[in-house]
Design a protein around this motif. Structure first.
Motif, PDB file in Angstrom:
ATOM      1  N   UNK A 258      -5.820  28.127 -36.959  1.00  9.06           N
ATOM      2  CA  UNK A 258      -6.330  26.620 -36.492  1.00  9.06           C
ATOM      3  C   UNK A 258      -5.084  25.795 -36.667  1.00  9.06           C
ATOM      4  N   UNK A 259      -5.165  24.437 -36.309  1.00  6.09           N
ATOM      5  CA  UNK A 259      -4.452  23.400 -36.285  1.00  6.09           C
ATOM      6  C   UNK A 259      -2.763  23.880 -36.161  1.00  6.09           C
ATOM      7  N   UNK A 260      -2.515  24.272 -34.801  1.00  4.12           N
ATOM      8  CA  UNK A 260      -1.328  24.672 -34.399  1.00  4.12           C
ATOM      9  C   UNK A 260      -0.403  23.668 -34.471  1.00  4.12           C
ATOM     10  N   UNK A 261      -0.877  22.396 -33.886  1.00  5.04           N
ATOM     11  CA  UNK A 261       0.122  21.521 -34.153  1.00  5.04           C
ATOM     12  C   UNK A 261       0.759  21.047 -35.623  1.00  5.04           C
ATOM     13  N   UNK A 262      -0.190  21.015 -36.317  1.00  2.00           N
ATOM     14  CA  UNK A 262      -0.295  20.908 -37.735  1.00  2.00           C
ATOM     15  C   UNK A 262       0.520  21.826 -38.742  1.00  2.00           C
ATOM     16  N   UNK A 263       0.680  23.032 -38.212  1.00  2.00           N
ATOM     17  CA  UNK A 263       1.464  24.194 -38.673  1.00  2.00           C
ATOM     18  C   UNK A 263       3.021  24.046 -38.391  1.00  2.00           C
ATOM     19  N   UNK A 264       2.896  23.765 -36.878  1.00  2.00           N
ATOM     20  CA  UNK A 264       4.217  23.925 -36.308  1.00  2.00           C
ATOM     21  C   UNK A 264       4.995  22.726 -36.932  1.00  2.00           C
ATOM     22  N   UNK A 265       4.156  21.307 -37.174  1.00  2.00           N
ATOM     23  CA  UNK A 265       4.812  20.199 -37.770  1.00  2.00           C
ATOM     24  C   UNK A 265       5.597  20.490 -39.044  1.00  2.00           C
ATOM     25  N   UNK A 266       4.626  21.196 -39.922  1.00  2.00           N
ATOM     26  CA  UNK A 266       4.862  21.346 -41.229  1.00  2.00           C
ATOM     27  C   UNK A 266       6.196  22.350 -41.251  1.00  2.00           C
ATOM     28  N   UNK A 267       6.297  23.328 -40.105  1.00  3.93           N
ATOM     29  CA  UNK A 267       7.343  24.355 -40.296  1.00  3.93           C
ATOM     30  C   UNK A 267       8.616  23.339 -39.766  1.00  3.93           C
ATOM     31  N   UNK A 268       8.465  22.537 -38.887  1.00  3.08           N
ATOM     32  CA  UNK A 268       9.472  21.754 -38.485  1.00  3.08           C
ATOM     33  C   UNK A 268      10.111  20.852 -39.644  1.00  3.08           C
ATOM     34  N   UNK A 269       9.181  20.259 -40.357  1.00  4.14           N
ATOM     35  CA  UNK A 269       9.578  19.494 -41.363  1.00  4.14           C
ATOM     36  C   UNK A 269      10.418  20.278 -42.676  1.00  4.14           C
ATOM     37  N   UNK A 270       9.813  21.575 -42.797  1.00  2.00           N
ATOM     38  CA  UNK A 270      10.348  22.383 -43.718  1.00  2.00           C
ATOM     39  C   UNK A 270      11.842  22.610 -43.419  1.00  2.00           C
ATOM     40  N   UNK A 271      11.955  23.088 -42.222  1.00  2.00           N
ATOM     41  CA  UNK A 271      13.402  23.190 -41.649  1.00  2.00           C
ATOM     42  C   UNK A 271      14.329  21.741 -41.965  1.00  2.00           C
ATOM     43  N   UNK A 272      13.683  20.784 -41.467  1.00  2.00           N
ATOM     44  CA  UNK A 272      14.444  19.553 -41.695  1.00  2.00           C
ATOM     45  C   UNK A 272      14.773  19.473 -43.157  1.00  2.00           C
ATOM     46  N   UNK A 273      13.886  19.812 -44.148  1.00  2.00           N
ATOM     47  CA  UNK A 273      14.080  19.618 -45.438  1.00  2.00           C
ATOM     48  C   UNK A 273      15.302  20.490 -46.088  1.00  2.00           C
ATOM     49  N   UNK A 274      15.075  21.456 -45.451  1.00  2.00           N
ATOM     50  CA  UNK A 274      16.152  22.778 -46.027  1.00  2.00           C
ATOM     51  C   UNK A 274      17.659  22.292 -45.397  1.00  2.00           C
ATOM     52  N   UNK A 275      17.637  21.329 -44.206  1.00  2.00           N
ATOM     53  CA  UNK A 275      18.974  21.062 -43.844  1.00  2.00           C
ATOM     54  C   UNK A 275      19.641  21.908 -42.817  1.00  2.00           C
ATOM     55  N   UNK A 276      19.070  23.187 -42.720  1.00  2.00           N
ATOM     56  CA  UNK A 276      19.688  23.971 -41.627  1.00  2.00           C
ATOM     57  C   UNK A 276      18.598  24.925 -40.852  1.00  2.00           C
ATOM     58  N   UNK A 277      18.973  25.484 -39.760  1.00  2.19           N
ATOM     59  CA  UNK A 277      17.850  26.004 -39.175  1.00  2.19           C
ATOM     60  C   UNK A 277      18.623  27.126 -38.194  1.00  2.19           C
ATOM     61  N   UNK A 278      17.916  28.036 -37.880  1.00  2.00           N
ATOM     62  CA  UNK A 278      18.673  29.329 -37.308  1.00  2.00           C
ATOM     63  C   UNK A 278      18.762  28.835 -35.623  1.00  2.00           C
TER      64      UNK A 278
END
Ligand code: 3HC
Length: 691
Positions: A173-193
């Motif tokens: 459920x809540x694909x957009x929410x899950x994708x947004x959370x993942x995107x913000x996590x990556x932003x928080x980590x400061x690096x992404x693959x």
């Protein structure tokens, strides 16, 4: 086409390009602008790409191929996504194919719903992925798995994609929410693959696995130029830096896009979909509901048609006149299913489920509760008319009454009922449960909603339905008759069966006309000729000698016991020689090109007559019929498409000569062919639609 909104630090970029979100120039531009805007917006920390509609993205817009390229190119767009200074996450709610998956691979993470699918189907169009797929996917899931996926072209489901590592998570459920959370996590980590940065530190085992997969893939499709290119570009992931691999992929992609075989397949892609648009039939025409079916006749054809209904989940009654014929028919249906179970393509439970949907019945009263009745009885007008007259009494009002006739006049069959508007021809091809073509024969009085119902039913049965008009043999068999006559003429003029068949298989058919005739049984054509009072010297002589094809182990060829391999037979060659001699024909040899001309040009000519008479609405419909019912090689696009590539002036000129040489008027170029040839125009130029 692309819209963006901001929600809690995330730019949600939505692609909205119905029906399947193909990556047209407008979508590419819109996506790039939206991502650039988000990248420079201080309020945005991360980006999610999603789409509206049932597909995520169906790939590059195939209709743009071969036209002048509009910026940004797809590889440039994918590069811009990958290099974006903010993390980008793809939210896959539906199918991501070709360029669609490549866009997702340019993103820094992929989240999917359980219904999502991903695939790189470019090989089916004789292409390879052209926006980084060959370089990024191997870096993500390993070269062997990536090669297998790209060489099959088949999509995989979300669960498999998760297992392989193509998607990072599947959320209920809540694909957009899950994708947004993942995107913000990556932003928080400061690096992404970024896949382009992933070193391809392949171990010897990985390399070995890839070479083994490459060998297998090549063995199965060696003759396809794109497969060699695919293997080479994937191998480059071990050997070349990312950008060089990408450049190699692009070079191959552009070369393949320009290849005639890919052009033909792209034409076929659209022609098959175009058949759904029937001139004069409104798109929103209501269809009659079909919950139950009945098939009259439990012969090979009737049984095959009943199987189609059962496979599509529609309960069906198979009706016969005697218990013996019925049980023979039911046994044949059962054994077809058994073969699937034995081959492992169907489970025993599934077989039982499907077989239970087929009910054997005696007597035409059994049609009473059917919404559609398909008559597949003996091919004789008297028999058909008697059945339809009786159907009139037993079927409920509004039921569709279909005949599976291959040649007979559907208007006359319809006249045996008090409701000709409910009567339609549904011409299935043998084996009916396998062949995808369905000719939907529109008779003079057939109601528009019956046509719409037939088209919708055809698609439910997994067929490609094509609407045709009433004439002897409709489109496919009418053209085939020209090829059959030409093949017989070639034998008498000097060619031998194996030479004709070799030319035809070299052209791209799986079987030549004589091997095919032996497989189908020579008595079928013999009976038809007898009923029409026509003759075919060689074919008749073979039948009279008891050579009926594979079933008697002798036909145009000889066959060893239990073996379907055709062998030349001196007896047949002597018999053909005698027929030539009796007609005073001095036999000569024919080159494969001459054989093709003599077989195919008369067919094209008949296709032109079919268009003139409005029996087919467009050249594409004729091509789709030959591709799906008669084994025309798809990469040659169909007989009418192929004729354009040969040149209509050449075809008309050769037909003129052949008509004079043989004295056969049917070889005179049809007026339409003559006109187009004279004007230097192709069939593709015909825009008027008939019916
Ligand atoms: N480009 C242009 N039009 C497309 C398209 C595409 N990639 N994919 C589908 N369409 C159109 C169809 O022509 C059809 O149009 P119509 O309604 O006007 O006739 C409409 O979209 C709906 O298509 P279908 O009737 O096929 O719908 P389905 O729901 O049955 O199937 C699908 C949807 C599975 C997405 C199927 O359309 C499909 O397989 N599409 C082709 C996918 C493909 O080959 N993609 C790769 C393209 S090549 C590429 O991406 C190159 C890249 O690597 C650079």
């Amino acid at each position: 086409m692309v819209r963006a909104e901001k929600r809690a630090g995330v730019a949600l970029v939505t692609i909205d390009n119905p029906p399947v979100n193909a990556l047209s120039a407008g979508v590419r531009r819109g996506l790039l602008e939206a991502v650039q805007t988000a990248a420079s917006d201080a309020d945005v920390r991360a980006i999610v790409i999603l789409s509206s509609g049932k597909a995520f993205i169906a790939g590059a817009d195939i209709s743009e191929f071969g036209k002048s390229p509009q910026p940004p190119s797809l590889p440039d767009l994918v590069a811009a996504l990958e290099e974006c200074p903010k993390p980008v996450v793809a939210a896959l709610q539906g199918i991501a194919l070709g360029g669609g998956l490549e866009v997702a691979l340019g993103c820094h993470s992929r989240i999917a719903t359980p219904a999502a699918k991903v695939g790189l189907p470019e090989v089916k169009l004789r292409l390879i992925p052209g926006a980084g797929g060959t370089q990024r996917l191997p870096r993500l899931i390993g070269a062997a798995s990536a090669l297998r996926m790209m060489s099959s072209g088949e999509p995989i489901d979300a669960a498999t994609a998760l297992e392989l590592g193509i998607v990072d998570a599947v959320v209920e459920r809540d694909l957009v929410e899950a994708a947004s959370a993942r995107a913000l996590d990556l932003a928080q980590a400061g690096s992404w693959p970024r896949l382009r940065e992933r070193a391809n530190s392949a171990t010897p085992e990985e390399r070995e696995a890839f070479e083994a997969a490459a060998k297998e893939v090549f063995r199965r499709a060696a003759e396809m130029p794109n497969i060699a290119a695919l293997i080479e570009t994937v191998r480059a992931t071990f050997e070349l830096p990312f950008d060089e691999g990408l450049a190699l992929e692009r070079r191959h992609f552009l070369r393949l896009v320009d290849d005639d075989r890919s052009k033909a397949l792209r034409y076929v892609f659209f022609a098959e979909r175009e058949t759904a648009r029937v001139p004069g039939l409104p798109k929103d025409m209501p269809v009659r509901p079909i919950a139950r079916a009945a098939v009259i006749g439990a012969g090979t054809m009737g049984g095959g048609i009943a199987t189609c209904f059962a496979n599509a989940g529609i309960p069906v009654a198979v009706i016969e006149t005697s218990g013996e014929a019925l049980s023979r028919g039911m046994r044949r249906i059962d054994s077809t299913y058994e073969t699937s179970v034995r081959r492992g393509t169907m489970t025993a439970e599934e077989k039982d489920r499907r077989f239970r949907r087929i009910e054997g019945r005696i007597g035409l009263e059994a049609v009473a509760d059917a919404d559609i009745i398909v008559e597949a009885a003996y091919e004789e007008m008297g028999v058909k008319k008697a059945i339809f007259a009786e159907l009139d009494r037993h079927t409920r009002p509004g039921a569709t009454l279909a005949t599976n006739t291959s040649y007979l006049d559907v208007n006359e069959i319809a006249s045996a009922t008090s409701r000709p508007e409910d009567v339609v021809g549904l011409h299935f091809f043998s084996p009916a449960n396998v062949m995808r073509l369905l000719e939907v024969v529109r008779a003079e009085k057939t109601a528009p909603d019956v046509i719409a119902t037939s088209l919708s039913l055809g698609r439910r049965l997994g067929k490609i339905p094509v609407v045709v008009g009433v004439c002897f043999g409709f489109v496919g068999n009418r053209m085939l008759a020209r090829r059959t006559a030409a093949a017989e003429r070639l034998l008498i003029a000097g060619a031998l069966p194996h030479e004709v068949d070799a030319a035809v298989t070299q052209f791209g058919f799986r079987m030549g006309p004589f091997a095919m005739a032996d497989l189908a049984g020579l008595d079928i054509g013999w009976r038809t000729r007898q009923s029409l009072g026509t003759k075919a010297a060689v074919a008749d002589a073979l039948c009279e000698a008891g050579r009926l094809g594979q079933k008697t182990r002798r036909g145009y060829y000889a066959y060893a016991e239990g073996d379907r391999t055709p062998h030349r037979d001196p007896e047949v060659e002597r018999l053909i020689g005698e027929i030539s001699a009796s007609r005073g024909v001095e036999r000569r040899t024919f080159t494969p090109d001459e054989i093709i001309e003599r077989l195919m040009y008369p067919m094209v000519n008949e296709g032109a007559r079919i268009l003139e008479e409005g029996i087919a609405a467009r050249t594409g419909d004729i091509d789709v019929i030959w591709l799906n019912g008669y084994g025309w090689p798809a990469w040659r696009g169909g007989p009418m498409y192929w004729a354009d590539s040969v040149g209509l002036d050449r075809i008309a000129g050769r037909l003129d000569t052949l008509a004079t040489e043989t004295g056969d008027d049917s070889l005179e170029p049809a007026p339409l062919l003559k006109r187009l040839a004279g004007e230097g125009l192709p069939f593709a130029n015909l825009t008027q639609e008939r019916f």
